[in-house]
Every structure is written in structure tokens, then in C-alpha cells.
Motif scaffolding. Structure first.
Motif, PDB file in Angstrom:
ATOM      1  N   ASN A 170       0.951  -1.164  -0.039  1.00 40.49           N
ATOM      2  CA  ASN A 170      -0.078  -0.179   0.024  1.00 40.49           C
ATOM      3  C   ASN A 170       0.927   1.135   0.111  1.00 40.49           C
ATOM      4  OD1 ASN A 170      -3.087  -0.096   0.127  1.00 40.49           O
ATOM      5  ND2 ASN A 170      -2.470  -1.822   1.753  1.00 40.49           N
ATOM      6  N   ARG A 171       1.906   1.328   0.756  1.00 41.46           N
ATOM      7  CA  ARG A 171       2.975   2.585   0.574  1.00 41.46           C
ATOM      8  C   ARG A 171       3.554   2.751  -0.656  1.00 41.46           C
ATOM      9  NH1 ARG A 171       6.778   4.733   4.564  1.00 41.46           N
ATOM     10  NH2 ARG A 171       5.096   4.264   6.203  1.00 41.46           N
ATOM     11  N   LEU A 172       3.923   1.413  -1.179  1.00 37.39           N
ATOM     12  CA  LEU A 172       4.674   1.951  -2.542  1.00 37.39           C
ATOM     13  C   LEU A 172       3.565   2.313  -3.599  1.00 37.39           C
ATOM     14  CD1 LEU A 172       6.533  -1.573  -2.864  1.00 37.39           C
ATOM     15  CD2 LEU A 172       7.366   0.733  -2.043  1.00 37.39           C
ATOM     16  N   GLY A 173       2.452   1.811  -3.576  1.00 45.11           N
ATOM     17  CA  GLY A 173       1.189   2.453  -4.478  1.00 45.11           C
ATOM     18  C   GLY A 173       0.905   3.736  -3.928  1.00 45.11           C
ATOM     19  N   SER A 174       0.838   4.114  -2.768  1.00 46.96           N
ATOM     20  CA  SER A 174       0.560   5.456  -2.394  1.00 46.96           C
ATOM     21  C   SER A 174       1.853   6.522  -2.936  1.00 46.96           C
ATOM     22  CB  SER A 174       0.384   5.454  -0.826  1.00 46.96           C
ATOM     23  OG  SER A 174      -0.534   5.050  -0.647  1.00 46.96           O
TER      24      SER A 174
END
Length: 429
Positions: A170-174
């Protein structure tokens, strides 16, 4: 002196030879199933500049022969497999199935998990973004991607993560963008954080979508998860730090849907059967958010009775890994889908009296857009104002201020034309 010069000369030769060996080993090379190469041994992806401990940093690279072209480059998808907190990367070479699915596998090792929240091993507070002693996960992944590009791995970037690894996904996508050009990710048994906005070292540390490119999302969660609550809120994994809060799972998906310009208000919802091998009662619900921009895919599986191991569940007799690879294949072939429902013709209506007009300064700002995506204009806000009127632009102007018509925030004082008094002779008193 001669001995010293000879020694210096020998060191220089050794250094050159070492550099030549390192450069030659940095070419993209295939390996057999179960025998990945150690990318961290032949490149500098494990850098102390990222707050990593060299002795604990490890990155395995798994390249099927089918993914290396004659010129040594590859267009195969590149998939990061991210382990959970306390887990490791050892098992992915046996369980990832990259050789069966023609993708390149990347298996990084976290330091006591991934630095996506409070950790006992951290030396700095989560809001110390200049910290250099704790792992900077965004910089770590960006460095791996840059190295792979230099080696000739040119395919789209994906991530599959479970639990703490799902939080990193989720962090990478954000933080999707030039440094982390991620096309899609699978997050198992975790959702977005609602707060804080940022945490951990560096600049690629936002916890909600901030990027400028579409990011496809497949999320799987158990509705009875006692570790990461499906309904959001605090979690014991944050060590009692109440500044870390999770979105409810559905709201997290709606945020990703909004980010990708999908039809958030009209998800397609289907009942599914789930495997009971990882718990649950055998039933679940599938959500798909349609009509996303640029062919993005946003999907969610909710497993009734599923606990924190629900990410391994099958759906309608299709295994978890096959579901994940089907998602990647659809992302690879994604084109803007046809609208889910065709617009129905409307019967003509008789003319109606013109309504009272709002004040002339009540208009939508045609130049305004949300900070997450340039497609988040006032027209986009108007299709779901109850949620999107809270959006802000990069300079902090809320949609409710810029999109007055879309958000119904005009001064609605009636502006009926003034009544003209009669101009005939005065009545007799």
C-alpha cells in the motif's frame, strides 16, 4: 617504497578486477527454479544511506529463462514479493511460481519486518523524516528498481505483500511515480492507514495515495481478523501508538477507487465461495469498482469469518496465487473498459420555468484539481460530492471552496429580479 608501490599497484588491479566482475554480474541472467541469484551481493542495492544494516540486508532475484531476450533485456513483469512482519524471504523461491507465470521475482528481506509503522528496533520517531538510522523502505525499493532497469529488466513493476508486506505494498502504491513506477499491487490482510499522513524516513513515505499515475489494486481481507481489524481503527501491531489508525477496509478501497477515477458509488458486488483451508465459513463478497481511468483495476475480496491468514484463501475454487497472477495478467493487458451499463435514452420533458439562478460568482473553478490526481476536477467531484468535496488541491484549497456548484456551497440567497412598481396613475385615495 618499492614494496609500498607494488602493494598499491596490486590493490588497484584488484579494485579494477572487482569492478569488472561486479559490472559483468550485473547483467540480467536467468536461473533455474529454486535457485535465485543474490542481487545484494553483486550490486549496491543495500545502502547504508537507506538506514539499512548491510549484514541483514538481502535481495534475491529470480529470473526465468523465458524472461531474458537475446539481447539480455526483458519485458516480463517484475514482481516484488513482500513477507510479513517477523517473516523472511527464504520461501518465495519455492512458492512464488514466477517460472510458471513468466515474471521476474524480487525477494527482499526486511529488517524485523518493514518500516511502515512503529517498531521496537527503530531509533527515531515516526515523524522524523530526516532520520538516517532507520530503514527507508521507499528508497530501498526505488534503488532495487533503478538497478533492475540498468540490468535490462524493463517490464512493469508489481508487488504482492501479506500483512506487514501488504502495508508496504500500500505504501509503494501511495508513492507511485518516477522513483516507484508501480503499475499494481496485491495487499493481503491489510488496508490503508488513515493516519498519520507520513511516517518513517525519506520522502517516499506517504500513507495515502499521493502519486500521479494509475495504480491497480487487489485487496483480500478477513472480516474476523483480530490483528488488522476489517472495520479499521487502532491495531496492536502499532504498539499502542494511537496516532496510527487504519481505514475501514471498504473506505480504503473507495479511496483507491477515487484515486483511479473509478465509479466509486456503484461497485459491482458478487457473492463468492471461499476455501476453508485458511479459516472462514466458506463464503465471501467480491467488490469491483468499474470504469476506472486508463484501464486501472480496483478489486476487493472480503472473507466472512476470515482471520489474519485469510490472504491464502481460494475463491470459487481458484487458488490464491492464481487469483494474484490473473490480476497481473489483466493489468498487463488493461485497456479502458467499456462502461458497465449503457446509458438509457431519456424521454423528452416539457419545458419548465427557469429556476432562480444562483449568484453570478457561483461557479466551479475550471483549473482546480485534487492533489492525488489531475483527473480529480470539479466534474469528478460532482459525481460523488458527499466524499469528494473533502478533497484538497496541492495548495490546500478544498473542493468545497473551489467547486461551489458541485458541492452545493454557493450562497443560495434567492436572486429573483426586483419587482417594478406600477407606472400608471396613482389610485384615488
Amino acid at each position: 617504497m618499492k614494496v609500498h608501490l607494488l602493494f598499491s599497484s596490486s590493490c588497484g588491479v584488484l579494485a579494477i578486477l572487482s569492478l569488472m566482475i561486479k559490472e559483468s554480474s550485473a547483467l540480467l541472467q536467468s536461473n533455474g527454479k529454486g535457485s535465485p541469484s543474490m542481487l545484494s551481493d553483486t550490486t549496491d542495492v543495500c545502502s547504508s544511506n537507506q538506514g539499512r544494516t548491510a549484514s541483514r540486508c538481502e535481495v534475491e532475484l529470480d529470473v526465468p529463462a523465458s524472461c531474458v531476450d537475446e539481447d539480455g533485456t526483458s519485458s516480463c513483469p517484475v514482481v516484488f514479493f513482500l513477507h510479513g512482519g517477523g517473516g523472511g524471504n527464504d520461501g518465495f523461491k519455492r512458492s512464488s511460481d514466477v517460472h510458471e507465470n513468466d515474471v521476474i521475482g524480487v525477494y527482499p528481506q526486511g529488517e524485523s519486518g518493514w518500516n511502515t509503522g512503529p517498531k521496537n528496533s527503530n531509533e527515531c520517531d515516526p515523524d522524523d523524516f530526516d532520520c538516517s538510522s532507520d530503514p527507508d523502505e521507499g528508497a530501498f525499493v526505488a534503488s532495487i528498481i533503478s538497478t533492475l532497469r540498468d540490468m535490462g529488466a524493463n517490464g512493469n513493476i508489481y508487488a504482492i505483500g501479506s500483512s506487514n508486506g501488504g502495508a508496504l505494498a500500500n505504501r509503494l502504491g501511495s508513492n507511485a511515480g518516477n522513483s516507484i513506477p508501480i503499475k499494481g499491487f496485491v495487499a493481503l490482510v491489510t488496508q490503508l492507514l488513515s493516519s498519520p499522513e507520513r511516517s518513517g524516513p525519506g520522502v517516499l513515505n506517504y500513507n495515502q495515495p499521493q502519486g500521479s499515475t494509475p495504480v491497480s489494486v487487489l485487496n483480500v481481507m478477513g472480516k474476523a481478523d483480530g490483528v488488522i481489524p476489517y472495520e479499521g481503527g487502532p491495531s496492536g501491531v502499532f504498539g499502542g501508538d494511537d496516532s496510527f489508525q487504519l481505514y475501514p477496509a471498504i473506505e480504503s478501497m473507495e479511496i483507491w477507487s477515487d484515486y483511479n477515477g473509478c465509479d466509486t458509488g456503484n461497485p459491482i458486488i458478487e457473492a463468492v465461495t471461499t476455501g476453508t483451508e485458511t479459516g472462514g465459513d466458506g463464503t465471501g463478497t467480491f467488490y469491483r469498482y468499474p470504469n476506472c481511468s486508463n484501464g486501472a483495476i480496483v478489486e476487493h475480496y472480503a472473507i466472512d469469518g476470515g482471520a489474519h491468514n485469510a490472504g491464502g484463501s481460494s475463491f470459487n475454487d481458484i487458488s490464491a496465487r492464481d487469483i494474484q497472477y490473473d490480476f497481473i495478467r489483466r493489468c498487463e493487458g488493461a485497456a479502458p473498459p467499456e462502461p458497465t451499463t449503457a446509458p438509457e435514452p431519456t424521454a423528452p420533458t416539457p419545458p419548465m420555468p427557469s429556476p432562480t439562478l444562483p449568484p453570478q460568482d457561483c461557479v466551479d473553478d475550471l483549473n482546480w484539481h485534487g492533489k492525488f490526481n489531475t483527473i480529480h476536477t470539479c466534474d469528478f467531484v460532482a459525481s460523488n460530492p458527499s466524499r469528494r468535496c473533502n478533497f484538497e488541491s496541492t495548495d490546500g484549497i478544498p473542493a468545497s471552496t473551489a467547486c461551489k456548484v458541485a458541492c452545493d456551497t454557493c450562497d443560495n440567497t434567492p436572486t429573483s429580479p426586483p419587482v417594478t412598481p406600477p407606472t400608471g396613475p396613482n389610485p384615488t385615495l
